[in-house]
Design a protein around this motif. Structure first.
Motif, mmCIF file in Angstrom:
data_model
loop_
_atom_site.group_PDB
_atom_site.id
_atom_site.type_symbol
_atom_site.label_atom_id
_atom_site.label_comp_id
_atom_site.label_asym_id
_atom_site.label_seq_id
_atom_site.Cartn_x
_atom_site.Cartn_y
_atom_site.Cartn_z
ATOM 1 N N ARG A 1 38.111 -42.277 -85.193
ATOM 2 C CA ARG A 1 38.990 -41.917 -86.311
ATOM 3 C C ARG A 1 38.156 -41.773 -87.579
ATOM 4 N NH1 ARG A 1 42.743 -44.885 -83.266
ATOM 5 N NH2 ARG A 1 44.839 -43.955 -83.284
ATOM 6 N N LEU B 1 39.632 -37.834 -84.130
ATOM 7 C CA LEU B 1 38.859 -36.619 -83.948
ATOM 8 C C LEU B 1 39.287 -35.976 -82.632
ATOM 9 C CD1 LEU B 1 36.528 -34.861 -85.038
ATOM 10 C CD2 LEU B 1 34.950 -36.330 -83.755
ATOM 11 N N THR C 1 37.568 -37.635 -95.363
ATOM 12 C CA THR C 1 38.623 -36.789 -94.800
ATOM 13 C C THR C 1 39.070 -35.703 -95.779
ATOM 14 O OG1 THR C 1 40.466 -38.159 -95.593
ATOM 15 C CG2 THR C 1 39.495 -38.736 -93.452
ATOM 16 N N THR D 1 45.980 -33.856 -92.434
ATOM 17 C CA THR D 1 45.952 -33.550 -91.000
ATOM 18 C C THR D 1 46.690 -32.278 -90.621
ATOM 19 O OG1 THR D 1 47.898 -34.947 -90.589
ATOM 20 C CG2 THR D 1 45.722 -35.996 -90.431
ATOM 21 N N SER E 1 39.362 -31.686 -92.237
ATOM 22 C CA SER E 1 40.298 -32.545 -91.525
ATOM 23 C C SER E 1 41.478 -31.816 -90.888
ATOM 24 C CB SER E 1 40.805 -33.642 -92.461
ATOM 25 O OG SER E 1 39.735 -34.488 -92.829
ATOM 26 N N LEU F 1 41.178 -33.228 -87.140
ATOM 27 C CA LEU F 1 41.864 -34.490 -86.869
ATOM 28 C C LEU F 1 43.297 -34.284 -86.420
ATOM 29 C CD1 LEU F 1 40.696 -36.613 -89.955
ATOM 30 C CD2 LEU F 1 39.531 -36.265 -87.763
#
Length: 470
Positions: free
Chosen positions: A369, A362, A375, A420, A352, A356
């Motif tokens: 998403r 993505l 994730t 993220t 991730s 992301l």
């Protein structure tokens, strides 16, 4: 389950006339929470869940047993509900402030578990299924999705047991190899097969968590099975010697997740590892001796009737016959009858931090998403929380706005930040929410007051963020 049949009938009656604005793939905790957040915002959702799509075993997973939405497979515990000193308890509170369906249904299905939030797993799943099946903005479709949609807002919340074809499609879209780890399931015991002349009811340090809706309760929420030194040593050796599940060749380099380690793997780390882990006797006075035992096996209530009890921390990859033989050597469980034995399954998750953006999109295909355990977050609550955020982010996008992520000083923001971008990609591993993910306090705070200070800061900043996104 009658609610599931209702959901299927309702789907058939409206599917021809309902259009949807967001497609959610996966009806686990993350997908269910995302669907609820979107539906409550007035957005029409198609929720695709492969379990229940037919009798084909390919539409089930190695861990699930039903086709219910938000089915709990590993444990029935959402862990600590202490919002003042525990990061996951703070996450509970933040999700409640954002009208989480998962937290609302967990509250309705709550069973005694000391300071933890544990639920009757059947009642919980039925409640989530009912709420979504009755919502006018949700269309539940029992279908398996094998490829990522090429257009249209999509949330992929297929969890750590993503079907092979879809996993291959995700791999093709990301250009990355999925990481993987093993996750293990603990056994469940029938309450009436436990010998209470040997075991006793108590919470550690006698910490009661009296339910205000049940003032007659005594807060003694765990069944404790005591072991003396000789019994523990024999049990430890049995874990080492017991016949284990064989790995396939492609699984042999797959690591375990530290937060759900099989008990026999912990035993192999050292003679006293279990006595400082799931079998620690600290704070548990045996009323028959007045002393702490050498080791303790704890069981936690698993359903509202109190007929099923979960062996806490006893995730295992022992073969079923070996489990029955060994676990019946535990004092008080000599005649134990098992509603479910332990098991092992392979989980996958994406990289991730590399793939992301901060809104869970993505990067290579921003109409998609990802949410939940795929994730790389770990735990029921964390998975649900990321589903909540994915739903909120998608709703804002459809409304023509781009809301800021929650502040990193909140539990939601800290978890999102880890997923993220807060983790090193090369060493990225599943992680539960914890205060180590939070930024340090600006002012110097004594260590004993640090957690309370961090939760106070989080509450204030979450309240401000909620005002901004309203």
């Amino acid at each position: 389950m009658k609610y599931l049949l209702l959901a299927i009938r309702r789907t058939k009656s409206i599917s021809a006339i309902m259009t949807y604005q967001v497609h959610i793939i996966g009806g686990g905790l993350a997908g269910s929470e995302a669907a609820w957040q979107l539906a409550q915002a007035g957005i029409k959702v198609r929720l695709s869940e492969m379990r229940g799509a037919g009798s084909d075993d390919a539409n089930m997973t190695p861990a699930h047993q039903t086709d219910g939405l938000a089915e709990l497979v590993c444990s029935n515990s959402f862990r600590s509900d202490d919002a003042d000193r525990n990061a996951v308890g703070l996450l509970h509170a933040e999700m409640r402030n954002l009208n989480s369906l998962i937290m609302a249904e967990a509250g309705k299905a709550k069973v005694p578990a000391g300071s933890a939030l544990a639920v009757d797993r059947d009642a919980f799943s039925a409640g989530v299924t009912r709420a979504l099946s009755e919502h006018p903005n949700v269309e539940i479709v029992r279908e398996r999705i094998d490829t990522l949609p090429s257009s249209g807002l999509t949330i992929v919340a297929t969890g750590p047991l993503t079907a092979m074809r879809l996993a291959e499609s995700i791999g093709a879209a990301t250009g990355e190899d999925a990481l993987a780890f093993f996750d293990a399931i603990a056994p469940i015991v029938h309450r009436d097969s436990i010998d209470m002349d040997i075991c006793w009811m108590a919470s550690r340090w006698d910490k009661a968590n009296i339910d205000p809706n049940n003032p007659e309760g005594d807060g003694k929420d765990y069944i404790n099975c005591p072991m003396n030194k000789a019994q523990y040593l024999a049990f430890h050796q049995g874990l080492i010697d017991g016949e284990k599940t064989e790995f396939k060749q492609w699984e042999k380099d797959t690591p375990y997740f530290e937060g759900c380690m099989p008990i026999e793997v912990m035993a192999a780390r050292g003679l006293d590892t279990l006595r400082f882990g799931p079998m620690k006797p600290v704070g548990l006075d045996n009323p028959r001796t007045g002393h702490w035992p050498w080791a303790v096996v704890q069981l936690r209530q698993d359903n509202a009737l109190g007929t099923l009890w979960n062996m806490v921390g006893f995730q295992t990859k022992l073969k079923h016959a070996a489990q029955v033989e060994l676990f019946r050597t535990i004092p008080g469980l000599e005649k134990a009858e098992f509603a479910r034995l332990g098991g092992l399954h392979r989980n996958t998750f994406i990289q991730s931090p590399r793939l992301l953006d901060q809104h869970l999109r993505l990067k290579k295909a921003p109409h998609i998403r990802f949410a939940g355990q795929i994730t790389g977050c770990e735990g029921y609550v964390e998975s649900s929380a990321i589903g909540l955020l994915a739903g909120r982010f998608a709703a804002a996008e459809l409304a023509g706005s781009d809301i800021a992520p929650p502040p990193p000083s909140t539990a939601l923001g800290a978890l999102l930040g880890h997923i993220t971008g807060g983790a090193d990609v090369d060493s990225y591993q599943p992680m539960n929410v914890n205060f180590g993910l939070f930024p340090p306090m600006d002012e110097k705070v004594h260590k004993k007051q640090r957690k309370e200070a961090m939760t106070s800061r989080a509450r204030a900043e979450l309240a401000e963020w909620i005002t901004e996104i309203a």
